[in-house]
Design an enzyme around this catalytic site. Structure first.
Site, PDB file in Angstrom:
ATOM      1  N   ASP A  95       0.821  -1.202   0.000  1.00 35.65           N
ATOM      2  CA  ASP A  95       0.000   0.000   0.000  1.00 35.65           C
ATOM      3  C   ASP A  95       0.863   1.263   0.000  1.00 35.65           C
ATOM      4  O   ASP A  95       1.453   1.609   1.026  1.00 35.65           O
ATOM      5  CB  ASP A  95      -0.893  -0.044   1.248  1.00 35.65           C
ATOM      6  CG  ASP A  95      -1.758   1.184   1.410  1.00 35.65           C
ATOM      7  OD1 ASP A  95      -1.973   1.903   0.410  1.00 35.65           O
ATOM      8  OD2 ASP A  95      -2.231   1.427   2.539  1.00 35.65           O
ATOM      9  N   SER A  98       0.053   4.223   2.743  1.00 38.51           N
ATOM     10  CA  SER A  98       0.318   4.187   4.181  1.00 38.51           C
ATOM     11  C   SER A  98       1.764   3.752   4.360  1.00 38.51           C
ATOM     12  O   SER A  98       2.455   3.460   3.376  1.00 38.51           O
ATOM     13  CB  SER A  98      -0.653   3.235   4.908  1.00 38.51           C
ATOM     14  OG  SER A  98      -0.406   1.883   4.556  1.00 38.51           O
ATOM     15  N   ASN A 100       3.095   1.812   7.450  1.00 42.53           N
ATOM     16  CA  ASN A 100       3.408   0.807   8.474  1.00 42.53           C
ATOM     17  C   ASN A 100       3.168  -0.598   7.954  1.00 42.53           C
ATOM     18  O   ASN A 100       2.312  -0.821   7.102  1.00 42.53           O
ATOM     19  CB  ASN A 100       2.513   1.002   9.705  1.00 42.53           C
ATOM     20  CG  ASN A 100       2.920   2.214  10.519  1.00 42.53           C
ATOM     21  OD1 ASN A 100       2.561   3.339  10.180  1.00 42.53           O
ATOM     22  ND2 ASN A 100       3.672   1.982  11.576  1.00 42.53           N
ATOM     23  N   TRP A 102       1.833  -4.122   9.292  1.00 42.39           N
ATOM     24  CA  TRP A 102       1.198  -4.802  10.419  1.00 42.39           C
ATOM     25  C   TRP A 102       0.545  -6.100   9.974  1.00 42.39           C
ATOM     26  O   TRP A 102       0.086  -6.233   8.842  1.00 42.39           O
ATOM     27  CB  TRP A 102       0.214  -3.894  11.165  1.00 42.39           C
ATOM     28  CG  TRP A 102      -0.936  -3.349  10.366  1.00 42.39           C
ATOM     29  CD1 TRP A 102      -1.052  -2.099   9.832  1.00 42.39           C
ATOM     30  CD2 TRP A 102      -2.157  -4.033  10.029  1.00 42.39           C
ATOM     31  NE1 TRP A 102      -2.243  -1.965   9.172  1.00 42.39           N
ATOM     32  CE2 TRP A 102      -2.947  -3.136   9.290  1.00 42.39           C
ATOM     33  CE3 TRP A 102      -2.651  -5.304  10.298  1.00 42.39           C
ATOM     34  CZ2 TRP A 102      -4.198  -3.480   8.793  1.00 42.39           C
ATOM     35  CZ3 TRP A 102      -3.907  -5.658   9.803  1.00 42.39           C
ATOM     36  CH2 TRP A 102      -4.661  -4.730   9.058  1.00 42.39           C
ATOM     37  N   TYR A 138      -9.734   4.317  11.982  1.00 44.35           N
ATOM     38  CA  TYR A 138     -10.392   4.669  10.732  1.00 44.35           C
ATOM     39  C   TYR A 138     -11.669   5.407  11.088  1.00 44.35           C
ATOM     40  O   TYR A 138     -12.019   5.500  12.268  1.00 44.35           O
ATOM     41  CB  TYR A 138     -10.712   3.412   9.935  1.00 44.35           C
ATOM     42  CG  TYR A 138      -9.489   2.698   9.431  1.00 44.35           C
ATOM     43  CD1 TYR A 138      -9.060   2.850   8.124  1.00 44.35           C
ATOM     44  CD2 TYR A 138      -8.752   1.871  10.276  1.00 44.35           C
ATOM     45  CE1 TYR A 138      -7.941   2.200   7.655  1.00 44.35           C
ATOM     46  CE2 TYR A 138      -7.624   1.223   9.808  1.00 44.35           C
ATOM     47  CZ  TYR A 138      -7.224   1.377   8.503  1.00 44.35           C
ATOM     48  OH  TYR A 138      -6.114   0.737   8.042  1.00 44.35           O
ATOM     49  N   ASP A 279      -1.770   5.689  -5.324  1.00 45.17           N
ATOM     50  CA  ASP A 279      -2.068   4.842  -4.163  1.00 45.17           C
ATOM     51  C   ASP A 279      -2.455   3.435  -4.600  1.00 45.17           C
ATOM     52  O   ASP A 279      -3.578   3.203  -5.041  1.00 45.17           O
ATOM     53  CB  ASP A 279      -3.185   5.492  -3.332  1.00 45.17           C
ATOM     54  CG  ASP A 279      -3.505   4.682  -2.085  1.00 45.17           C
ATOM     55  OD1 ASP A 279      -2.846   3.641  -1.843  1.00 45.17           O
ATOM     56  OD2 ASP A 279      -4.428   5.072  -1.347  1.00 45.17           O
ATOM     57  N   THR A 282      -5.667   1.787  -3.103  1.00 42.22           N
ATOM     58  CA  THR A 282      -6.996   2.317  -3.427  1.00 42.22           C
ATOM     59  C   THR A 282      -7.379   1.734  -4.777  1.00 42.22           C
ATOM     60  O   THR A 282      -6.548   1.664  -5.683  1.00 42.22           O
ATOM     61  CB  THR A 282      -6.968   3.861  -3.487  1.00 42.22           C
ATOM     62  OG1 THR A 282      -6.925   4.363  -2.160  1.00 42.22           O
ATOM     63  CG2 THR A 282      -8.202   4.426  -4.179  1.00 42.22           C
TER      64      THR A 282
END
Ligand code: NAG
Ligand code: NAG
Ligand code: NAG
Ligand code: NAG
Length: 409
Positions: A95, A98, A100, A102, A138, A279, A282
């Site tokens: 992505d 963003s 991070n 996780w 979110y 992105d 998206t």
């Protein structure tokens, strides 16, 4: 005679090394798409709502509302990475919106975690605790847990001491039905929660990639299950695009944000000098509200982008001009037709002041994310590239080497 033989051998060795080098400097990881995904009016609305939540997230630890969201037929591009020693495998969404990494931790009891791979600290000899809590809130849900450190591998590269989030609670998020287990953010460090250094930045500082560049080749049509495209680390592969890359400098290195010259539908100008971000996390194209309103008016579309239609042939291209070059997307890629109803894959979300170029755009244009020069490069994707053709390139290299060897004799 012996000398000629040696020269031939040296030449062959040279060619083989060259063929090998071309393959070796780039590191590739295939990306997949959901096997179930077909875009329809219904998914477009769900996709738009998902993007709305993604862009309304706040990085605070408290005060978030909890709401159960409806099922979400997942469609994003994802790939296989490993964490720990020995490897524990996870499917993650790559992505660029963003920063991070996780994945679910083994102590997570939320439904979304139960349906996915979880990380077992005790089974990794390279795991190091950190323990700092993290939370990504979110609009209507949250992902929270704590930070851990371990080896992270993908595309044949191993990043040591990567800090990542182990999720212990997922509330009201979209991840229950997601095909992927977690997210691997490829945005800039300033976007990262808790100041964690993103994976690609560690790859660069640990000298794992030849240059601080990665690129995405995403296939435009989600129907291909096993080969949705490739994420390439360390550079770009010119066989996957046509012509030269057109570069745009970033106007801000947080998201991958650049400035467009103009955006038009056919000859109707929609905007000039609007900012946009690339992105990969998206799916649609998101327009600022005023620009969306202008586009919807052009098609006579409602607030969900729906309008009556007969044939897509009548509609013009969506044209984004970047650094003087037109990037055209034909109507069949940005309009979904279901009988006499058409839906725009260009949508808007509230309080959005820049364009978000998601997969509808990135699926048409190979995109180079140049971290070192803080710029983006775009070029039309090669038509009909298949994994077989990719392997064929390498085979052809060998055949060529062997052919030269034969000729020489
Ligand atoms: C990820 O890759 C590993 C190693 O190749 C493989 O064993 C595993 O099945 C893969 N996982 C998925 C979900 O494809
Ligand atoms: C990883 O961390 C260990 C200690 O936790 C340290 O000895 C090692 O140098 C680190 N490696 C890298 C590449 O940062
Ligand atoms: C945990 O990781 C964060 C982000 O990398 C770092 O700032 C912090 O110092 C680390 N804390 C510990 C206890 O290692
Ligand atoms: C995408 O693939 C589906 C199924 O193979 C096909 O029907 C459709 O025409 C394709 N769409 C485009 C835009 O190529």
């Amino acid at each position: 005679m012996a000398g000629a033989q040696t020269r031939k051998l040296a030449l062959l060795a040279g060619i083989l090394v060259l063929v090998g080098l071309v393959g070796a400097s780039l590191h590739r990881i295939p990306v997949h798409r959901s096997p179930k995904f077909t875009r329809s009016h219904k998914t477009i609305v769900a996709e738009r709502d998902f993007i709305q939540r993604k862009y309304s997230r706040q990085y605070t630890a408290n005060g978030y509302p909890v709401e159960q969201l409806s099922n979400f037929d997942n469609f994003q591009y994802y790939g296989n990475i490993s964490i720990g020693t020995p490897s524990q495998y996870f499917l993650v969404q790559f992505d660029t919106g963003s920063a991070n990494l996780w994945v679910p931790g083994s102590s997570c009891t939320s439904t979304a975690c139960q349906d996915h791979q979880v990380f077992y600290e005790s089974q990794s000899s390279t795991y190091v605790a950190n323990g700092t809590s993290f939370s990504i809130t979110y609009g209507t849900g949250s992902v929270s847990g704590y930070l851990s450190v371990d080896y992270v591998s993908f595309a044949g590269l191993t990043v040591r001491n990567q800090t990542f989030g182990e999720v212990t609670t997922e509330q009201g998020t979209n991840f229950v039905d997601a095909y992927f287990d977690g997210i691997l953010g490829m945005g800039f460090p300033i976007l990262a929660v808790d100041g964690v250094t993103p994976t690609f930045q560690n790859m660069v500082s640990q000298g794992l990639v030849q240059s601080p560049v990665f690129s995405f080749f995403l296939r435009d049509n989600g129907s291909v299950v096993n080969y949705g495209g490739e994420l390439i680390l360390g550079g770009s592969d010119p066989s996957l695009y046509r012509g030269d890359l057109t570069y745009a400098d970033l106007v801000q290195a947080a998201y991958w944000k650049f400035q467009t010259d103009s955006i038009a539908i056919g000859s109707t100008l929609i905007s000039t000098y609007d900012a946009a971000i690339a992105d990969t996390g998206t799916s649609l194209i998101i327009a600022p509200v005023a620009e969306y309103t202008a586009i919807a008016a052009l098609f006579g579309a409602d607030s969900e982008g729906t309008f009556e239609c007969t044939s897509l042939d009548a509609y013009p291209d969506f044209v984004v001009t970047i650094s003087g070059v037109d990037f055209r997307i034909a109507a069949k890629y940005y309009i979904i037709q279901e009988n006499y109803l058409c839906s725009l894959a260009i949508q808007s979300i509230s309080s959005q002041d820049f364009w978000i170029m998601g997969d509808v755009f990135l699926g048409r244009f190979y995109t180079e994310f140049d971290v070192g020069n803080q710029r983006l490069g775009f070029a039309p994707v090669s038509a009909a590239v298949s994994p077989r053709q990719l392997a064929l390139g390498q085979i052809l290299g060998l055949v060529l080497a062997c052919g030269v060897w034969k000729l020489w004799q």
